[in-house]
Every structure is written in C-alpha cells, then in structure tokens.
Design an enzyme around this catalytic site. Sequence first.
Site, PDB file in Angstrom:
ATOM      1  CD  GLU A  18      -3.184   0.455   0.205  1.00  0.00           C
ATOM      2  OE1 GLU A  18      -2.669   1.468  -0.317  1.00  0.00           O
ATOM      3  OE2 GLU A  18      -4.394   0.190   0.089  1.00  0.00           O
ATOM      4  CG  ASN A 148      -8.945   2.250   0.418  1.00  0.00           C
ATOM      5  OD1 ASN A 148      -7.719   2.420   0.440  1.00  0.00           O
ATOM      6  ND2 ASN A 148      -9.509   1.132   0.841  1.00  0.00           N
ATOM      7  CG  ASP A 199      -7.672  -0.687  -2.131  1.00  0.00           C
ATOM      8  OD1 ASP A 199      -6.946   0.185  -1.595  1.00  0.00           O
ATOM      9  OD2 ASP A 199      -7.810  -1.817  -1.644  1.00  0.00           O
TER      10      ASP A 199
END
Length: 290
Positions: A18, A148, A199
């Site tokens: 991430e 997100n 996401d």
Amino acid sequence: MQDDGVSILCDIPCELGEGPSYDPQSGKLFWFDIVGRKLLERPFPDGPTAVHDLPFMASAIAFSDAGTQLLVGETGIYRRNPRTGALTLHTPLEADNPKTRSNDARVHPSGAFWIGTMAKDEGEAAGAIYWSREGEVRTLYPGISIPNSICFSPDGRITYFADTPRGILYRVECDAATGMPTGEPRTFLDWRGREGFIDGSVVDAEGVLWNARWAAGAVDAWGPSGEHLRTIRVPARQSTCPAFAGPDASRMIVTTAARGRDKAKEPDAGKTFLLNLPVKGRFEPRVTIS
C-alpha cells in the site's frame, strides 16, 4: 476490457502492499507492507529494493522541501530521517486507541495531509478521515470503516474519497488554499453490486482519476465527469493503490496484496507492478511541516 501490458517492478511480495509514493528529489519510489510493518524503498525504475523494518504498522509517506519525510503510522504522524531511518513522533493521531491503524492518506496541493484510519480487524465504522497541517488535526468524516481513494484534483478544489465497504467514491469541493472541505460529499462513482471494490486512487495532470480495484486485479481510469475511460488488468487480484513515478511522472505503478491468496495459484500476489503505458501524471505535493 483492455490489457495494456504489465510487468513486475519488484518481486518482493507484500502481505498488504500500500501507500506508494515517488519522490522526484531523490528519484526513489517508496511503498509499504502495512501488516508486515515494512517500508520498501527503490530507485526508480532500476536498482535494488531496500526493505526497512518498522516498529508499527504504517501506510503512507510524504516529503517536504527540506528533504524530511513524514510517515503515517498506527499512533500518529512521524518524522523520518531518510538517511538513518530514525522516527520521531510529530503529531499524535488515535494514539490512545490500540484497535485502529492508519490506512489511505495523501497530501493536498496546499500541503495539508488527509489521513484515513480504520480498525485493525476491519470493524465497521471504527475509523475516520482527518485533515492535518503543521501539527493541527481536525476530524472531517467520522464513522469510516475502510478509508480509501483519498486524492485531489490538480488545482486542489476537488477531493475524492471512499469508504470501501459502502461501494461509493465521493467527490467534495474544497478550499484550494487550505484543503478543507467547503461542501458536502456527493457521489462520483457508485460501484455497488459490481466486480471488486474501490481501493486506492490518484489523479493525473488532466484530472483523470486512476483507481486500483481490490478483488478484481484492475486499475480503472475515470474522467472528471465520471466517464469510464479504460481498464488495465493486473496479474494479482488484490490490487491496492497506483502512483505516478519517474522524472516526468509519466509512468504508473500499482501495489498489490498477498494476504489470503493461494500463492501456488497466484504466484504474483503481493508484488509491485509497472503499467506499460504512458500517463500524464504529476508529482505529489510537498507536505507542510511546522
């Protein structure tokens, strides 16, 4: 669906890759394995990848004009010395709540940080989205489950964000000088009932929003009016976040997650990929540090 070709940039698998961000000052790309408590650092595009162990989960990094790094972790925002890796707490954030951690975060063009938090067990409505600048923190949106897609239009007047389980990507007007919302969030994209989940996202120099679609192995491009422009398939189902990279921000990378995947059936899960198409990207704004 289009497949523009994707290659492996880094073959080190992350349980939860991430927070990728490219620093044009150093020419390096940084990203995280959140649950693995690691920060990865790599000269872009070629060069060895350094893996730095962290004392806590962390999910985002930002850069100042002075070369200082700010790292967003479980208990707050930390200064990081890029030469030694030393961490010093700069701004506490949910430091008294051991059940939460940071997740998606990005710097607004004004230099302010938007930061999302969530429950470590992904419990419902346990997190929030915050605005932070020079040590000040304000709660913008409480009751968030999995924050997100925090990203901004090039002029800083529009912010996008999502609470992934809700399936809605929101658009809200902002003060370009401060990064504070000036209106109410409105639906930009309704993804409920469709393949995968919203996401991480990033917005390019033309206002196109690029979103990594979790559980679908894809990066989607959406125009400023919400029109679908293209989809690039990624050979790892759990694609998590894109980022622009390179000396002219014309390349795009995407992180992925190996957590819960069968590595025998999906050997590239958790790796970091380079999308083989030119993009009109832009560098992340420098963060304002007191």
